[in-house]
Design an enzyme around this catalytic site. Sequence first.
Site, PDB file in Angstrom:
ATOM      1  N   HIS A   1      25.333-153.675  54.952  1.00  0.00           N
ATOM      2  CA  HIS A   1      25.666-153.053  56.248  1.00  0.00           C
ATOM      3  C   HIS A   1      26.889-152.141  56.132  1.00  0.00           C
ATOM      4  O   HIS A   1      27.603-151.936  57.108  1.00  0.00           O
ATOM      5  CB  HIS A   1      25.941-154.104  57.334  1.00  0.00           C
ATOM      6  CG  HIS A   1      24.888-155.151  57.455  1.00  0.00           C
ATOM      7  ND1 HIS A   1      23.832-155.073  58.337  1.00  0.00           N
ATOM      8  CD2 HIS A   1      24.714-156.315  56.767  1.00  0.00           C
ATOM      9  CE1 HIS A   1      23.063-156.145  58.204  1.00  0.00           C
ATOM     10  NE2 HIS A   1      23.569-156.908  57.257  1.00  0.00           N
TER      11      HIS A   1
ATOM     12  N   LYS B   1      40.062-128.487  50.286  1.00  0.00           N
ATOM     13  CA  LYS B   1      38.748-129.133  50.179  1.00  0.00           C
ATOM     14  C   LYS B   1      38.113-129.072  48.799  1.00  0.00           C
ATOM     15  O   LYS B   1      38.207-128.077  48.107  1.00  0.00           O
ATOM     16  CB  LYS B   1      37.764-128.515  51.187  1.00  0.00           C
ATOM     17  CG  LYS B   1      38.036-128.797  52.636  1.00  0.00           C
ATOM     18  CD  LYS B   1      38.170-130.277  52.976  1.00  0.00           C
ATOM     19  CE  LYS B   1      36.860-131.021  52.862  1.00  0.00           C
ATOM     20  NZ  LYS B   1      35.909-130.637  53.930  1.00  0.00           N
TER      21      LYS B   1
ATOM     22  N   GLU C   1      25.201-133.733  48.216  1.00  0.00           N
ATOM     23  CA  GLU C   1      24.618-133.471  49.542  1.00  0.00           C
ATOM     24  C   GLU C   1      23.282-132.742  49.408  1.00  0.00           C
ATOM     25  O   GLU C   1      22.337-133.001  50.155  1.00  0.00           O
ATOM     26  CB  GLU C   1      25.591-132.660  50.387  1.00  0.00           C
ATOM     27  CG  GLU C   1      26.821-133.479  50.778  1.00  0.00           C
ATOM     28  CD  GLU C   1      27.956-132.607  51.287  1.00  0.00           C
ATOM     29  OE1 GLU C   1      28.311-132.737  52.454  1.00  0.00           O
ATOM     30  OE2 GLU C   1      28.486-131.782  50.516  1.00  0.00           O
TER      31      GLU C   1
ATOM     32  N   SER D   1      36.211-124.911  50.208  1.00  0.00           N
ATOM     33  CA  SER D   1      35.957-124.446  51.562  1.00  0.00           C
ATOM     34  C   SER D   1      36.468-123.019  51.690  1.00  0.00           C
ATOM     35  O   SER D   1      37.446-122.641  51.035  1.00  0.00           O
ATOM     36  CB  SER D   1      36.687-125.368  52.546  1.00  0.00           C
ATOM     37  OG  SER D   1      37.019-124.670  53.731  1.00  0.00           O
TER      38      SER D   1
END
Length: 460
Positions: free
Chosen positions: A159, A286, A293, A280
């Site tokens: 979980h 970043k 992804e 970024s």
Amino acid sequence: MAEKKAWSGRFKESNDPVFERMNRSLDFDINLYKEDIALNKAYSAQLNKLGVISDEELIQIHNGLDEIRNEIEQQGLSLFDASTEDIHMGVEARLASKIGDAAKRIHTGKSRNDQVATDVRLYLQRQVGEIIGLIKGLMTQLLRLANEHNKAVMPGFTHLRQAQPVMFAHYMMSFFFPLSRDVERLQDALKRISIMPLGSAALAGSAMALDREFLRDKLGFAAVSDNSMDGVLSRDFAAEFLADIAILGVTLSRMSEDFILYSSEAYKFFDLSDKVTTGSSIMPNKKNPDSLELTRGKSGRFIGNLMTLLTVLKSQPSTYNKDMQEDKEPLFDTVRNIKDVLEVDTILLETMTINEDKMRNAIDSLSFATELADYLAGQGLPFREAHGVVGRIVRDCVDNNTKLTDLHSAELSQYHQLFAEIPDDWGSIERFLAKRNLPGGTGPDSVACQLKKAEKILKK
Ligand code: ARG
């Protein structure tokens, strides 16, 4: 006026240009050029044996086909006229422009229906071999990381909440084994892919007395199809491949999701290398895990491609219908993208850093609570009661902000007298792991067995 088509004898008018564009598959089925050329070489050799093509013509055809392969490799689509329908027509027309009449005999006794089904199977047979190699490359990296960090421990989650600690190597192996099943699935699919429909012709079987065994052997198939109608219509082998890759894509997507989290500021278990991360355009700080992804995102397209093909197939009447042309783009898309994903993920594993200290320090003392319950159960208390006792201890730890593993027999005995003899190291990670050496457990001996088995699987 469009260029004359191979089938234009029966027609008075040429196709409307819009329909011509819709009907054209060359832009994508050019992917099948190697297979189409191999097929034409084998088939013309067969026609030569049957006396349809002379020895001299056969040499011309084979040399011409070799030239066309080189031309396609150099010039790609630009080699073909804008009105060329598909790779089969394109290769034949190009051959005719090179060697004339001999090229016009190569379609004797075959149809594009058995030709395209054969090309696609040949193509998949080759691609599946390459994909299996890439999966094994990824598995090799998982095993290397497990071996190189074979003492490291980390929190295990259910979980997405800390549950119990595990060995890092155990976690790596939890991806190795599903990938080995993906390999098995693809190897099994090869049995059904490697069946040659050539000889089925349009649907009823060729009128030529083809030696299909000769063709099978030349093309490297495992078997020939048993029924010509089934031969030209079946695409279940392609759906099976897409399903296998969709399942593989889901495994890789799950792994990506974990690694995105574990490499984030909140966890810092892993660091990803510059090779597979991006910056970024606005925030100089970043370093984004785009490779992971994209792996997660592309799993959607693998599932989508499976849905596309199944939907195309589901209501088709027997046997070949032009709907079937829609099988190719999902297949090519899945093949190209899964290869990219596997290669990039392999680089990611090759170049990532594992922060053993961060992983060890992140283990929450509460994740040893089950140890206390097991201890009481070992002293004879029914487990359900033990669970309740330890639940109260956990509650007090949370309320008083104390570490569960700092409690020893003196404190614990206040909750139950059976804790009187509990050893001081009851909550040590080593003790926790040593108790889990059953087959499949996260104990060091069990994990060592898993690593040995993994080694064997890779050598197969
Ligand atoms: N481009 C077609 C396909 O991909 C080749 C087969 C065409 N056959 C036909 N009878 N029109 O399926």
